[in-house]
Write an enzyme that holds these catalytic residues in place. Structure first.
Site, PDB file in Angstrom:
ATOM      1  N   ILE A   1      11.612  47.572   7.951  1.00  0.00           N
ATOM      2  CA  ILE A   1      12.086  46.497   6.462  1.00  0.00           C
ATOM      3  C   ILE A   1      13.260  48.021   6.350  1.00  0.00           C
ATOM      4  CG2 ILE A   1      11.637  46.374   3.715  1.00  0.00           C
ATOM      5  CD1 ILE A   1      10.164  44.561   5.458  1.00  0.00           C
ATOM      6  N   PRO A   2      15.005  47.849   6.086  1.00  0.00           N
ATOM      7  CA  PRO A   2      15.346  48.398   7.019  1.00  0.00           C
ATOM      8  C   PRO A   2      16.091  48.952   5.180  1.00  0.00           C
ATOM      9  CG  PRO A   2      16.100  46.100   6.452  1.00  0.00           C
ATOM     10  CD  PRO A   2      15.314  46.290   6.654  1.00  0.00           C
ATOM     11  N   CYS A   3      15.194  49.645   4.471  1.00  0.00           N
ATOM     12  CA  CYS A   3      14.815  50.722   3.307  1.00  0.00           C
ATOM     13  C   CYS A   3      16.504  51.581   3.832  1.00  0.00           C
ATOM     14  CB  CYS A   3      14.714  51.289   3.064  1.00  0.00           C
ATOM     15  SG  CYS A   3      13.508  52.059   3.947  1.00  0.00           S
ATOM     16  N   HIS A   4      16.935  52.534   5.205  1.00  0.00           N
ATOM     17  CA  HIS A   4      17.833  53.217   5.367  1.00  0.00           C
ATOM     18  C   HIS A   4      19.419  52.439   4.965  1.00  0.00           C
ATOM     19  CE1 HIS A   4      16.474  50.602   9.055  1.00  0.00           C
ATOM     20  NE2 HIS A   4      18.345  50.778   9.499  1.00  0.00           N
ATOM     21  N   ARG A   5      19.386  51.012   5.190  1.00  0.00           N
ATOM     22  CA  ARG A   5      20.724  50.505   5.049  1.00  0.00           C
ATOM     23  C   ARG A   5      21.072  50.559   3.416  1.00  0.00           C
ATOM     24  NH1 ARG A   5      18.785  46.014   9.487  1.00  0.00           N
ATOM     25  NH2 ARG A   5      18.657  46.960  11.372  1.00  0.00           N
TER      26      ARG A   5
END
Length: 165
Positions: A134-138
DNA sequence: ATAAAGGCCACCC
DNA sequence: GGGTGGCCTTTAT
């Protein structure tokens, strides 16, 4: 408090990644946690807190297999998400951000039809249980700032740089 | 029930 | 650059 099916044979383990050691946990449905903890102990404390009373069995080999799928082959493994309806809608929106791209907290709020809930979106993203997948870093700030990252801005930046390639 | 705390934003200075 | 007020969800009293 979260719940896993009694039939789920929960397991967990550790593995190196391009961004440091990760901890993963599984139910029979898929990955239910992926973190980049400061220490193994803190990772275990985290699991204990989130999956209270659930007995995870260590299986580092399974973690290594999944890590290879995720970080080397870029595949999306099965995941087992648990959260409030609001959190689930945010986490689903995150998965639509393509690799190598970024979005903002405000745009995500817009995407889920809650344009005013920007701040709550930030909180929900911070509660993301499955890092990277779950690409929360994006997600960064509207003003171009990096925003926050649960496991340190250095890690967030490293992932974003790595994804550009 | 209520308070306090957030990975934010727009607006001011 | 910095401070303030508004916004909305979650968690802890």
């Amino acid at each position: 408090m979260e719940y896993l099916s009694p039939y789920s044979e929960p397991s967990y383990g550790f593995c190196e990644t391009p961004f440091g050691e990760c901890c993963m946990a599984f139910s029979n449905e898929g990955i239910c946690a992926l973190t980049f903890p400061e220490s193994r102990q803190s990772a275990l404390d985290d699991l204990e807190r989130r999956f209270q009373g659930i007995d995870f069995v260590q299986n580092d080999e399974k973690v290594a297999r999944l890590a290879s799928q995720i970080f080397e082959k870029g595949k999306n493994p099965a995941i087992h998400l648990m959260g409030t309806p609001f959190q689930l809608s945010v986490w689903e929106a995150l998965q639509k951000i393509p690799k190598g791209h970024t979005s903002t907290y405000a745009l995500i709020a817009e995407a889920i039809g809650r344009p005013k809930a920007v701040r709550a979106v930030g909180t929900a993203i911070g509660a993301n249980p499955i890092a990277y997948v779950i690409p929360c870093h994006r997600v960064i700030r509207t003003d171009g700032g990096l925003g926050g990252f649960r496991w340190g801005l250095e890690c967030k930046m490293a992932i974003l740089e790595w994804e550009k390639k």
